[in-house]
Write an enzyme that holds these catalytic residues in place. Structure first.
Site, PDB file in Angstrom:
ATOM      1  N   LYS A   1      37.237  34.604  28.251  1.00  0.00           N
ATOM      2  CA  LYS A   1      36.992  36.041  28.230  1.00  0.00           C
ATOM      3  C   LYS A   1      36.290  36.388  26.916  1.00  0.00           C
ATOM      4  CE  LYS A   1      39.699  40.351  28.734  1.00  0.00           C
ATOM      5  NZ  LYS A   1      41.084  40.844  28.941  1.00  0.00           N
TER       6      LYS A   1
ATOM      7  N   SER B   1      41.661  43.699  32.670  1.00  0.00           N
ATOM      8  CA  SER B   1      40.358  43.633  32.027  1.00  0.00           C
ATOM      9  C   SER B   1      39.718  42.256  32.055  1.00  0.00           C
ATOM     10  CB  SER B   1      40.481  44.101  30.576  1.00  0.00           C
ATOM     11  OG  SER B   1      41.341  43.254  29.830  1.00  0.00           O
TER      12      SER B   1
ATOM     13  N   SER C   1      46.199  42.759  32.609  1.00  0.00           N
ATOM     14  CA  SER C   1      44.802  42.335  32.507  1.00  0.00           C
ATOM     15  C   SER C   1      44.549  40.882  32.871  1.00  0.00           C
ATOM     16  CB  SER C   1      44.270  42.612  31.099  1.00  0.00           C
ATOM     17  OG  SER C   1      44.094  43.994  30.906  1.00  0.00           O
TER      18      SER C   1
END
Length: 518
Positions: A87, A168, A192
């Site tokens: 990420k 996210s 997330s």
């Protein structure tokens, strides 16, 4: 975008190529070499990613990393043959910036490995590149579109391209689901990791806060932040967790991590559920009748595998936790993000949260065109960690989620774990209204308490995946992975992505939307 490639085939051919690569990825055995595995992963990204925008950047050193691993004479590491995506709020040494999806950090090339990345490399993983995310890990606005960032644009769900991938860790979930990689690293403050894993139809594990280092990761909250694996299956998630878990002297939360590391792969037994006592969080159901129906089928599998199920219908002070958690996150965001920004290279001109607010205002045509930054503004107005209101909020949220929540529910009926649906099926991407799904189900309790939360595929609603959440006390990752593995092997509930433009355009939905023939 920080990388480019061309696609010459038409849309139908792209879908066929994507499905082919996804099948090949799922069927692939042990890699013959790190280089071959990395070449194959790069090819899959280049064939697939134009449809889903899961990957912000490919690391141009990836093949060099792989060749260096292959030249090594030592025993192969736990992740030999794996190309891992990170990420893009996680730093990795090399030429790529760590942007958190924001244009403000396009020059954030730190030349630092986050400790978890160093552990991945030590386990012989190749760092393939960075994935898109909800910008600033979805803490900028309450009216955001999950999976959108100023740098990466909108990530799409590979099951239906007009559906949201959640966030996210949007790109990490979508990339694994699409077969680009077998595993990626996400981060979670509240939902997330588990939400994008669930709605993309893969496995996600949010570890106990303090099991995995947060150093050199763009922060939100030192109370709740953690990194963790998103993977194609439970065994791969266990393998990745085994590589990244451990104490980091720079992160005080991980002080006891080494003492709690387990052999996560050894915990994966088909009969792990036999004799387990599982609490069913009925108060966390009700997303939709269809989701509840799939959940009931999952409960039947758990019972058939030897688990005893105990219904739990209420949670003490459930209505108070949201307000308290919000103040904690707002307060810690300002403190923690300012501390992180102070460590970025001189080329990064935004050194404080106030600077970021000003930057977004100055670049509103891109950064603020779809939604605002009211959460940033609220966080900037907070009064710091010594504020009595903040301290009361943290104590309140921790009590409700931990002592009076998960701990109390486990103790009352001598339970080993708790289960619930993770989320409903993926909602549509909606630029006009933003996300229309609010809240994170029972996973919010694990997030606030800092306890582990595993989600595994439990089936689909109209072709869209939904996940089963398995939650336990602190440091119970091995137990949860064992339960998840036993369920996964028995249920065989994983759904293959079809890269549909929309579920409304195909059976079984499409005929139901047409008028009755007369």
């Amino acid at each position: 975008m920080l990388y480019s490639y061309t696609m010459t085939s038409n849309g139908a051919h792209r879908v066929l190529i994507s499905l082919l690569f996804a099948v090949l990825a799922a069927a692939a055995g042990p890699a013959t070499s790190a280089e071959a595995a990395t070449e194959a992963a790069i090819a899959r990204v280049r064939a697939i990613d134009a449809q889903i925008h899961a990957v912000i950047s490919l690391d141009p050193t990836a093949l060099d990393q792989a060749r260096a691993i292959d030249r090594g004479r030592r025993a192969r590491g736990l992740l030999y043959g794996y190309a891992i995506l990170l990420k893009d709020n996680i730093e990795a040494d090399g030429p790529l910036p760590t942007t958190a999806g924001s244009m403000a950090l396009l020059d954030n090339v730190t030349h630092r490995d986050a400790p978890l990345v160093a552990r991945l490399r030590a386990a012989d993983a190749v760092i393939l590149g960075k994935t898109n995310l909800s910008e600033w890990a979805n803490i900028r606005s309450n009216a955001s579109i999950s999976g959108w960032s100023g740098v990466g644009g909108q990530t799409r769900n590979p099951h239906a391209l007009d559906r949201n991938p959640c966030g996210s860790s949007s790109g990490s979930g979508a990339a694994v689901a699409a077969g680009e990689v077998e595993a990626a690293i996400g981060t979670e403050t509240d939902g997330s990791i588990t939400c994008p894993a669930a709605v993309n139809g893969v496995v996600g594990l949010k570890p106990t806060v303090g099991l995995v280092s947060r150093t050199h990761i763009v922060p939100i909250s030192h109370s709740q932040d953690t990194a963790g694996p998103i993977a194609a299956d439970v065994a791969t998630a266990a393998r990745v967790l085994g590589a990244i878990a451990g104490t980091d002297p720079a992160d005080p939360a991980t002080r006891d991590a080494d003492a709690h590391i387990a052999d996560y792969l050894a915990a994966l037994k088909p009969d792990a559920l036999k004799g387990a006592r599982i609490g069913v969080l009925r108060f966390a159901t009700g997303w939709s009748a269809s989701t509840d129906k799939v959940f009931e089928q999952a409960l039947a599998v758990l019972k058939a595998q030897g688990a005893t199920l105990v219904d739990i219908t209420t949670l003490k002070d459930k209505d108070q936790i949201g307000k308290a958690e919000t103040l904690v996150l707002d307060t810690e965001l300002k403190v923690d993000l300012n501390a992180y920004l102070a460590t970025t290279p001189p080329a990064v001109k935004t050194r404080t949260l106030a600077d970021l607010i000003a930057f977004n205002t100055a670049h509103a045509d891109r950064e603020l065109a779809l939604f605002g930054q009211e959460t940033f503004v609220k966080a900037e107005a907070t009064k710091g960690l010594d504020d009595p209101a903040y301290q009361t909020a943290r104590a309140t949220s921790l009590r409700i989620a931990g002592h009076d929540g998960i701990d109390a529910m486990l103790a009352a009926d001598h339970l080993d774990a708790l289960v619930s649906p993770t989320m409903p099926p993926a909602w549509k991407i909606d630029a006009a209204n933003g996300d229309q799904i609010k809240g994170g189900g029972a996973g919010g309790l694990a997030a606030v308490a800092g306890y582990p939360h595993l989600t595994v595929p439990m089936g689909a609603v109209m072709g869209l995946p939904v996940g089963l959440s398995i939650i336990g006390p602190a440091w119970s990752e091995a137990r949860l992975l064992g339960y998840g593995y036993a369920y996964e092997q028995a249920a065989k509930a994983k759904v293959t992505p079809r890269f549909l433009p929309s579920i409304e355009g195909v059976a079984p939905v499409a005929p139901l939307l047409d008028p009755l023939p007369r």
